[in-house]
Design an enzyme around this catalytic site. Sequence first.
Site, PDB file in Angstrom:
ATOM      1  N   ARG A 101       0.869  -1.072   0.131  1.00 60.06           N
ATOM      2  CA  ARG A 101       0.033   0.013   0.163  1.00 60.06           C
ATOM      3  C   ARG A 101       0.868   1.235  -0.054  1.00 60.06           C
ATOM      4  O   ARG A 101       1.718   1.389   0.968  1.00 60.06           O
ATOM      5  CB  ARG A 101      -0.996   0.010   1.169  1.00 60.06           C
ATOM      6  CG  ARG A 101      -1.648   1.292   1.473  1.00 60.06           C
ATOM      7  CD  ARG A 101      -2.493   1.351   2.384  1.00 60.06           C
ATOM      8  NE  ARG A 101      -4.024   0.646   2.188  1.00 60.06           N
ATOM      9  CZ  ARG A 101      -4.925   0.826   2.487  1.00 60.06           C
ATOM     10  NH1 ARG A 101      -5.301   1.657   3.515  1.00 60.06           N
ATOM     11  NH2 ARG A 101      -6.209   0.143   2.001  1.00 60.06           N
ATOM     12  N   HIS A 128      -7.416   0.839  -6.252  1.00 65.38           N
ATOM     13  CA  HIS A 128      -7.911  -0.149  -5.199  1.00 65.38           C
ATOM     14  C   HIS A 128      -8.344  -1.382  -5.376  1.00 65.38           C
ATOM     15  O   HIS A 128      -9.569  -1.561  -5.434  1.00 65.38           O
ATOM     16  CB  HIS A 128      -8.484   0.685  -4.258  1.00 65.38           C
ATOM     17  CG  HIS A 128      -8.441   0.134  -2.614  1.00 65.38           C
ATOM     18  ND1 HIS A 128      -7.662  -1.053  -2.244  1.00 65.38           N
ATOM     19  CD2 HIS A 128      -9.029   0.766  -1.543  1.00 65.38           C
ATOM     20  CE1 HIS A 128      -7.871  -1.153  -0.989  1.00 65.38           C
ATOM     21  NE2 HIS A 128      -8.770  -0.396  -0.643  1.00 65.38           N
ATOM     22  N   GLN A 131     -10.539  -3.814  -3.198  1.00 67.61           N
ATOM     23  CA  GLN A 131     -11.658  -3.279  -2.731  1.00 67.61           C
ATOM     24  C   GLN A 131     -12.523  -3.407  -3.583  1.00 67.61           C
ATOM     25  O   GLN A 131     -13.863  -4.113  -3.394  1.00 67.61           O
ATOM     26  CB  GLN A 131     -11.463  -1.875  -2.439  1.00 67.61           C
ATOM     27  CG  GLN A 131     -12.583  -1.061  -2.040  1.00 67.61           C
ATOM     28  CD  GLN A 131     -12.957  -1.547  -0.585  1.00 67.61           C
ATOM     29  OE1 GLN A 131     -12.120  -1.175   0.389  1.00 67.61           O
ATOM     30  NE2 GLN A 131     -14.387  -1.798  -0.556  1.00 67.61           N
ATOM     31  N   ASP A 217     -16.951   7.205  -1.295  1.00 65.79           N
ATOM     32  CA  ASP A 217     -15.636   7.150  -0.621  1.00 65.79           C
ATOM     33  C   ASP A 217     -15.347   8.356   0.008  1.00 65.79           C
ATOM     34  O   ASP A 217     -15.931   9.386  -0.207  1.00 65.79           O
ATOM     35  CB  ASP A 217     -14.659   6.764  -1.723  1.00 65.79           C
ATOM     36  CG  ASP A 217     -13.335   6.488  -1.319  1.00 65.79           C
ATOM     37  OD1 ASP A 217     -13.122   6.456   0.123  1.00 65.79           O
ATOM     38  OD2 ASP A 217     -12.399   6.430  -2.006  1.00 65.79           O
ATOM     39  N   CYS A 257     -16.701   2.145   0.767  1.00 64.07           N
ATOM     40  CA  CYS A 257     -15.365   1.301   1.201  1.00 64.07           C
ATOM     41  C   CYS A 257     -14.989   1.512   2.486  1.00 64.07           C
ATOM     42  O   CYS A 257     -14.175   0.588   2.918  1.00 64.07           O
ATOM     43  CB  CYS A 257     -14.311   1.503   0.297  1.00 64.07           C
ATOM     44  SG  CYS A 257     -14.006   3.231  -0.158  1.00 64.07           S
ATOM     45  N   ARG A 285     -13.732  -8.392   2.160  1.00 59.11           N
ATOM     46  CA  ARG A 285     -12.272  -8.394   1.619  1.00 59.11           C
ATOM     47  C   ARG A 285     -11.365  -9.516   2.048  1.00 59.11           C
ATOM     48  O   ARG A 285     -10.583  -9.901   1.422  1.00 59.11           O
ATOM     49  CB  ARG A 285     -11.536  -7.089   2.620  1.00 59.11           C
ATOM     50  CG  ARG A 285     -12.338  -5.769   2.351  1.00 59.11           C
ATOM     51  CD  ARG A 285     -11.994  -5.228   0.793  1.00 59.11           C
ATOM     52  NE  ARG A 285     -10.473  -5.075   0.685  1.00 59.11           N
ATOM     53  CZ  ARG A 285      -9.905  -4.284   0.958  1.00 59.11           C
ATOM     54  NH1 ARG A 285     -10.358  -3.101   1.623  1.00 59.11           N
ATOM     55  NH2 ARG A 285      -8.459  -4.123   0.930  1.00 59.11           N
TER      56      ARG A 285
HETATM   57  N1   CP Z   1     -11.266   0.066   2.698  1.00 58.57           N
HETATM   58  C1   CP Z   1      -9.912  -0.162   2.923  1.00 58.57           C
HETATM   59  O1   CP Z   1      -9.347  -0.203   2.282  1.00 58.57           O
HETATM   60  O2   CP Z   1      -9.793   0.260   4.367  1.00 58.57           O
HETATM   61  P1   CP Z   1      -8.364   0.459   4.984  1.00 58.57           P
HETATM   62  O3   CP Z   1      -7.936   1.896   4.568  1.00 58.57           O
HETATM   63  O4   CP Z   1      -8.928   0.593   6.660  1.00 58.57           O
HETATM   64  O5   CP Z   1      -7.588  -0.622   4.773  1.00 58.57           O
HETATM   65  N1  NVA Z   2      -9.621   6.955  -1.560  1.00 62.57           N
HETATM   66  C1  NVA Z   2      -9.515   6.505   0.032  1.00 62.57           C
HETATM   67  C2  NVA Z   2      -9.782   5.134   0.322  1.00 62.57           C
HETATM   68  C3  NVA Z   2      -9.517   4.522   1.315  1.00 62.57           C
HETATM   69  C4  NVA Z   2      -9.652   2.988   1.626  1.00 62.57           C
HETATM   70  C5  NVA Z   2      -8.002   6.686   0.125  1.00 62.57           C
HETATM   71  O1  NVA Z   2      -7.093   6.521  -0.759  1.00 62.57           O
HETATM   72  O2  NVA Z   2      -7.713   7.370   1.416  1.00 62.57           O
END
Ligand code: CP
Ligand code: NVA
Length: 299
Positions: A101, A128, A131, A217, A257, A285
Site C-alpha cells: 500500500r 484499489h 476493494q 468514498d 469502502c 475483503r
Molecule cells: N477500505 C479500506 O481499504 O480500508 P483500510 O484503509 O482500513 O484498509
Molecule cells: N480513497 C481512499 C480510500 C480509502 C480506503 C484513500 O485513498 O484514502
Amino acid sequence: MKHLLSLEKLPNADIEKIMRDSAIFKRERARVDRKPLAGQHWALIFTKSSTRTRVSFEVGIRELGGEVMFLSANDIQLGRGEPIKDTARVLGRMIHGAVIRTFAQNDVEEFAEFSKIPTINALTDDEHPCQILADIFTFKEKHGPIVGKVVTFVGDGACNVPRSWIWAAAKLGFELRIAAPKKFQPPAELLKRAGGKIVCTEDLEKAAKGADLLYTDVWVSMGKEAESAARIKALQNYQINQSLVKLANPRALVMHCLPAYRGKEIDDETFEANADTIFAQAENRLHVQKAILSWVVAK
Ligand code: CP
Ligand code: NVA
C-alpha cells in the site's frame, strides 16, 4: 509469475475465477486443509494507514498456511530513501510474496518487476483493485450479476476507488455514473483508455436516478490532507443521503469502502440503514483476498 497490480491489467477470466473462489472461501471458511501458502513468508509493506486491508490480508495469509510480517515503510530503510528496486531485490530473495500500500502506482509495478515475487496492490493513488473486487462480490451476493446494472459513484470521482470502478465497468459490462464537480472527475484520457459505458456529470440527481448501487468514498483521500478544507467545501453537495436514495432503484444498495465520515460523503441515517451491506463489504475483503492470494500463487 502472476501479480495483481491493477484491475486494468486483470483479465476477465481471472476476475471470474476470483469471484467463484471467493464464494467457496466464504462458505468453507472452517476448512483447514486448503493451504496454498504453506511454507511461504509474505510481507505487507504499507506507507499509508489501514484497518481493513491490513487485518484481512494478515488473517487471510495465515488462514492459507503462510507466515506474514507487517513492514511499515517508515520502519524499514525504504522510509530513509533506499530505492524501491533495491528493497524489492532484497525481499525477493527472502520472501515469497508482497502486499503493498503506497502512493505511486509505479512503485508497486517496480517492486513486482525487481522482486520477481507475486505482488498485490493494496491501494495506490491510482487504484484499489482488492476493494472493488470485494465490492463486486458483495453486489453479486446481495443482488445477482452486475452486468447491465447501473452503479453511481458520488464524491471524489478522481481518486483510486472510482478509478478501479472505471476498469471494472469497462470489463464487466455495467454502466458507471460518476457524480462529482468538474475538478474531481477522472481524467478524460483515463476514460478513453478504459472504454465502456461511463458517464461523468455534475448533476447528482440525474446520476442517482434508477441506480442499482449508490457508492461513495471519503472526500479527503490519504495524502490529500493539506487540501482538506478546499475539498470539503467543493464536495459538500455530493453526499449520499435519504433524498438521494429516493431517486435510485427502490432495491438499490448503498455501499461505502470505509472509513466513513458521517455528515460528509454520507449521512448517519443512510449509513446505519445500509450498515449490513457496508460491513459485508468489509468482511468480504477477507474472502476475496484469500481467492486473490490463491490465484496469484497458482502455477
Ligand atoms: N477500505 C479500506 O481499504 O480500508 P483500510 O484503509 O482500513 O484498509
Ligand atoms: N480513497 C481512499 C480510500 C480509502 C480506503 C484513500 O485513498 O484514502
